[in-house]
Design a protein around this motif. Structure first.
Motif, PDB file in Angstrom:
ATOM      1  N   LEU A 156       0.817  -1.209   0.000  1.00 43.45           N
ATOM      2  CA  LEU A 156       0.000   0.000   0.000  1.00 43.45           C
ATOM      3  C   LEU A 156       0.855   1.265   0.000  1.00 43.45           C
ATOM      4  CD1 LEU A 156      -2.784  -0.992   2.567  1.00 43.45           C
ATOM      5  CD2 LEU A 156      -2.948  -0.926   0.073  1.00 43.45           C
ATOM      6  N   TRP A 157       2.082   1.162   0.463  1.00 43.06           N
ATOM      7  CA  TRP A 157       2.941   2.335   0.602  1.00 43.06           C
ATOM      8  C   TRP A 157       3.178   3.046  -0.739  1.00 43.06           C
ATOM      9  CZ3 TRP A 157       4.023   2.885   5.789  1.00 43.06           C
ATOM     10  CH2 TRP A 157       4.767   4.013   6.147  1.00 43.06           C
ATOM     11  N   PRO A 158       3.611   2.335  -1.800  1.00 42.21           N
ATOM     12  CA  PRO A 158       3.814   3.027  -3.081  1.00 42.21           C
ATOM     13  C   PRO A 158       2.505   3.538  -3.676  1.00 42.21           C
ATOM     14  CG  PRO A 158       4.071   0.659  -3.354  1.00 42.21           C
ATOM     15  CD  PRO A 158       4.009   0.915  -1.884  1.00 42.21           C
ATOM     16  N   LEU A 159       1.394   2.882  -3.363  1.00 42.64           N
ATOM     17  CA  LEU A 159       0.103   3.370  -3.842  1.00 42.64           C
ATOM     18  C   LEU A 159      -0.230   4.716  -3.212  1.00 42.64           C
ATOM     19  CD1 LEU A 159      -2.065   0.111  -3.847  1.00 42.64           C
ATOM     20  CD2 LEU A 159      -0.774   1.142  -5.712  1.00 42.64           C
ATOM     21  N   ALA A 160       0.148   4.882  -1.945  1.00 42.37           N
ATOM     22  CA  ALA A 160      -0.075   6.163  -1.270  1.00 42.37           C
ATOM     23  C   ALA A 160       0.779   7.257  -1.906  1.00 42.37           C
ATOM     24  CB  ALA A 160       0.248   6.029   0.220  1.00 42.37           C
ATOM     25  N   ALA A 161       2.030   6.925  -2.258  1.00 36.30           N
ATOM     26  CA  ALA A 161       2.899   7.896  -2.927  1.00 36.30           C
ATOM     27  C   ALA A 161       2.329   8.266  -4.285  1.00 36.30           C
ATOM     28  CB  ALA A 161       4.305   7.325  -3.072  1.00 36.30           C
ATOM     29  N   GLY A 162       1.850   7.270  -5.018  1.00 39.56           N
ATOM     30  CA  GLY A 162       1.253   7.535  -6.324  1.00 39.56           C
ATOM     31  C   GLY A 162      -0.005   8.366  -6.224  1.00 39.56           C
ATOM     32  N   ALA A 163      -0.827   8.082  -5.203  1.00 37.66           N
ATOM     33  CA  ALA A 163      -2.065   8.837  -5.011  1.00 37.66           C
ATOM     34  C   ALA A 163      -1.763  10.295  -4.703  1.00 37.66           C
ATOM     35  CB  ALA A 163      -2.890   8.211  -3.887  1.00 37.66           C
ATOM     36  N   ALA A 164      -0.733  10.542  -3.914  1.00 35.85           N
ATOM     37  CA  ALA A 164      -0.338  11.918  -3.603  1.00 35.85           C
ATOM     38  C   ALA A 164       0.085  12.649  -4.867  1.00 35.85           C
ATOM     39  CB  ALA A 164       0.800  11.920  -2.589  1.00 35.85           C
ATOM     40  N   ALA A 165       0.848  11.958  -5.716  1.00 37.35           N
ATOM     41  CA  ALA A 165       1.281  12.566  -6.971  1.00 37.35           C
ATOM     42  C   ALA A 165       0.100  12.870  -7.876  1.00 37.35           C
ATOM     43  CB  ALA A 165       2.270  11.637  -7.678  1.00 37.35           C
ATOM     44  N   LEU A 166      -0.853  11.960  -7.953  1.00 40.37           N
ATOM     45  CA  LEU A 166      -2.031  12.170  -8.792  1.00 40.37           C
ATOM     46  C   LEU A 166      -2.870  13.349  -8.308  1.00 40.37           C
ATOM     47  CD1 LEU A 166      -3.109   8.464  -9.391  1.00 40.37           C
ATOM     48  CD2 LEU A 166      -2.338  10.093 -11.131  1.00 40.37           C
ATOM     49  N   ASP A 167      -2.763  13.647  -7.023  1.00 45.48           N
ATOM     50  CA  ASP A 167      -3.472  14.789  -6.455  1.00 45.48           C
ATOM     51  C   ASP A 167      -2.662  16.075  -6.578  1.00 45.48           C
ATOM     52  OD1 ASP A 167      -5.763  15.847  -5.067  1.00 45.48           O
ATOM     53  OD2 ASP A 167      -4.513  15.991  -3.269  1.00 45.48           O
ATOM     54  N   GLY A 168      -1.523  15.985  -7.229  1.00 48.64           N
ATOM     55  CA  GLY A 168      -0.673  17.159  -7.400  1.00 48.64           C
ATOM     56  C   GLY A 168       0.227  17.442  -6.214  1.00 48.64           C
ATOM     57  N   GLN A 169       0.249  16.550  -5.229  1.00 50.41           N
ATOM     58  CA  GLN A 169       1.079  16.726  -4.040  1.00 50.41           C
ATOM     59  C   GLN A 169       2.428  16.033  -4.266  1.00 50.41           C
ATOM     60  OE1 GLN A 169      -0.030  18.730  -1.610  1.00 50.41           O
ATOM     61  NE2 GLN A 169      -1.892  18.979  -2.846  1.00 50.41           N
ATOM     62  N   TRP A 170       3.256  16.646  -5.087  1.00 50.47           N
ATOM     63  CA  TRP A 170       4.511  16.011  -5.466  1.00 50.47           C
ATOM     64  C   TRP A 170       5.466  15.900  -4.277  1.00 50.47           C
ATOM     65  CZ3 TRP A 170       3.861  13.801  -9.960  1.00 50.47           C
ATOM     66  CH2 TRP A 170       2.932  14.356 -10.847  1.00 50.47           C
ATOM     67  N   ARG A 171       5.532  16.938  -3.463  1.00 45.66           N
ATOM     68  CA  ARG A 171       6.341  16.857  -2.255  1.00 45.66           C
ATOM     69  C   ARG A 171       5.808  15.767  -1.332  1.00 45.66           C
ATOM     70  NH1 ARG A 171       7.729  22.846   0.180  1.00 45.66           N
ATOM     71  NH2 ARG A 171       9.379  23.428  -1.301  1.00 45.66           N
ATOM     72  N   GLY A 172       4.492  15.708  -1.220  1.00 42.57           N
ATOM     73  CA  GLY A 172       3.875  14.705  -0.364  1.00 42.57           C
ATOM     74  C   GLY A 172       4.235  13.295  -0.784  1.00 42.57           C
ATOM     75  N   ALA A 173       4.356  13.070  -2.093  1.00 43.21           N
ATOM     76  CA  ALA A 173       4.730  11.747  -2.576  1.00 43.21           C
ATOM     77  C   ALA A 173       6.108  11.349  -2.057  1.00 43.21           C
ATOM     78  CB  ALA A 173       4.713  11.732  -4.104  1.00 43.21           C
ATOM     79  N   PHE A 174       7.029  12.304  -2.049  1.00 46.11           N
ATOM     80  CA  PHE A 174       8.377  11.999  -1.564  1.00 46.11           C
ATOM     81  C   PHE A 174       8.412  11.866  -0.044  1.00 46.11           C
ATOM     82  CE2 PHE A 174       9.256  13.675  -5.786  1.00 46.11           C
ATOM     83  CZ  PHE A 174      10.179  12.753  -6.241  1.00 46.11           C
ATOM     84  N   VAL A 175       7.529  12.578   0.633  1.00 48.31           N
ATOM     85  CA  VAL A 175       7.420  12.414   2.089  1.00 48.31           C
ATOM     86  C   VAL A 175       6.961  10.997   2.420  1.00 48.31           C
ATOM     87  CG1 VAL A 175       6.153  13.121   4.148  1.00 48.31           C
ATOM     88  CG2 VAL A 175       7.037  14.857   2.572  1.00 48.31           C
ATOM     89  N   VAL A 176       6.001  10.490   1.640  1.00 45.75           N
ATOM     90  CA  VAL A 176       5.529   9.123   1.841  1.00 45.75           C
ATOM     91  C   VAL A 176       6.668   8.137   1.624  1.00 45.75           C
ATOM     92  CG1 VAL A 176       3.995   7.316   0.966  1.00 45.75           C
ATOM     93  CG2 VAL A 176       3.148   9.658   1.220  1.00 45.75           C
ATOM     94  N   MET A 177       7.425   8.339   0.551  1.00 39.55           N
ATOM     95  CA  MET A 177       8.576   7.454   0.290  1.00 39.55           C
ATOM     96  C   MET A 177       9.574   7.497   1.440  1.00 39.55           C
ATOM     97  SD  MET A 177       9.510   8.208  -3.668  1.00 39.55           S
ATOM     98  CE  MET A 177       8.246   9.004  -4.648  1.00 39.55           C
ATOM     99  N   ALA A 178       9.850   8.695   1.933  1.00 39.61           N
ATOM    100  CA  ALA A 178      10.810   8.833   3.029  1.00 39.61           C
ATOM    101  C   ALA A 178      10.350   8.073   4.262  1.00 39.61           C
ATOM    102  CB  ALA A 178      11.014  10.308   3.361  1.00 39.61           C
ATOM    103  N   GLY A 179       9.036   8.058   4.482  1.00 32.85           N
ATOM    104  CA  GLY A 179       8.510   7.354   5.643  1.00 32.85           C
ATOM    105  C   GLY A 179       8.683   5.852   5.569  1.00 32.85           C
ATOM    106  N   GLY A 180       9.046   5.339   4.378  1.00 35.44           N
ATOM    107  CA  GLY A 180       9.236   3.904   4.225  1.00 35.44           C
ATOM    108  C   GLY A 180      10.433   3.356   4.959  1.00 35.44           C
TER     109      GLY A 180
END
Length: 302
Positions: A79-103
């Protein structure tokens, strides 16, 4: 000509192992049209394609480190990469990398998978939705990666010769690597001319086709090194003739993020092959939270 112990002549020509060629061609006949349709359509079709690929690659990476999806930790890892992808699809590009960092909670080896897969998936979403022409840019990157891989396979088996990295991948040769890059440069030139509407600046297609091929081969070798370290031949068995998703798309894991990074230095959301050194430096120093290009995430047409 050398001889064998029984006195017979041994050919110095390279051995040709074509046993998996039919499976490769059959897989390509299914995957290429499906992927091309999703890339062209964009929107939800493309989003689903990328998210499924990210989840599938995460599944394979987890299995390489004995993480099973039947346990809650394995499910969370998918589910983790799906959350990063969902953030990107919402235009939250920084948020996507924050999700990755949390991994990092999964530990260094599994975290590396989240970062590699996450960056590639987010990069492909960025290239399609935030650059112009989005579909053409993704088509360029994917075509150059596929052509580089396929040409390296064919040329290497036809010509043989010195090994590229025998300690990592004994089957890869310098002839295959060079052949893959040359054909990717040719393919890049053709795709560039097609998506740009003319032959002007054709050298950009040649140059960035070669650069994409180099990035793809680095990704291929890196994945081979990972598999060798884990003692497995393939990352999975989903794609006949290729193995798993990581085996098939390892080149994109490096090529797509590189293209997305270069696109930051192209003015007005233009394709990454229009990058300028000053534009790239300015973009990296600015570290923008959004993008000033003419398109918004998920809204761009072909």
């Amino acid at each position: 000509m050398p001889s064998d112990p029984a006195g017979g002549a041994v050919s110095s020509r390279p051995a040709r192992n074509w046993k998996d060629l039919r499976a490769r061609l059959a897989s390509a006949a299914v995957l290429v049209p499906l992927a091309a349709l999703c890339v062209w359509a964009g929107g939800i079709a493309y989003a689903i394609l990328i998210l499924l690929a990210m989840a599938g690659m995460a599944l394979e990476w987890g299995r390489l480190f004995d993480l099973r999806p039947t346990r809650w930790r394995g499910v969370l890892y998918l589910l983790w990469p799906l959350a990063a992808g969902a953030a990107a699809l919402d235009g939250q590009w920084r948020g996507a990398f924050v999700v990755m960092a949390g991994g990092f909670v999964f530990g260094p080896a599994l975290w590396a998978g989240q970062v590699v897969i996450g960056c590639a998936g987010v990069a492909l979403l960025w290239l399609r939705n935030m650059t112009v022409p989005g579909a053409g840019v993704v088509l360029f990157v994917v075509t150059c990666v596929v052509v580089s891989d396929s040409a390296a396979y064919l040329v290497g088996r036809l010509l043989g010769g010195p090994k590229l990295a025998p300690a990592i991948s004994p089957a890869k040769t310098w002839s295959g690597s060079i052949g893959g890059m040359v054909f990717a440069m040719l393919a890049g030139t053709i795709v560039f001319m097609a998506v740009s509407g003319g032959a002007g600046d054709w050298w950009r297609g040649t140059l960035f086709g070669g650069l994409t091929a180099i990035a793809a081969q680095i990704g291929d070798l890196a994945e081979s090194a990972l598999k060798r370290a884990r003692g497995v031949k393939d990352s999975g068995a989903l794609i006949p003739g290729h193995g798993g998703l990581l085996d098939r798309f390892d080149g994109l894991l490096v090529a797509a993020p590189l293209a997305a990074l270069l696109s930051l230095g192209a003015a007005g959301g233009a394709a990454f092959w229009y990058v300028t050194p000053s534009g790239l430096v300015s973009a990296l120093l600015a570290i923008p939270g959004g993008h000033s290009g003419p398109v918004a995430a998920g809204t761009q047409g072909p």
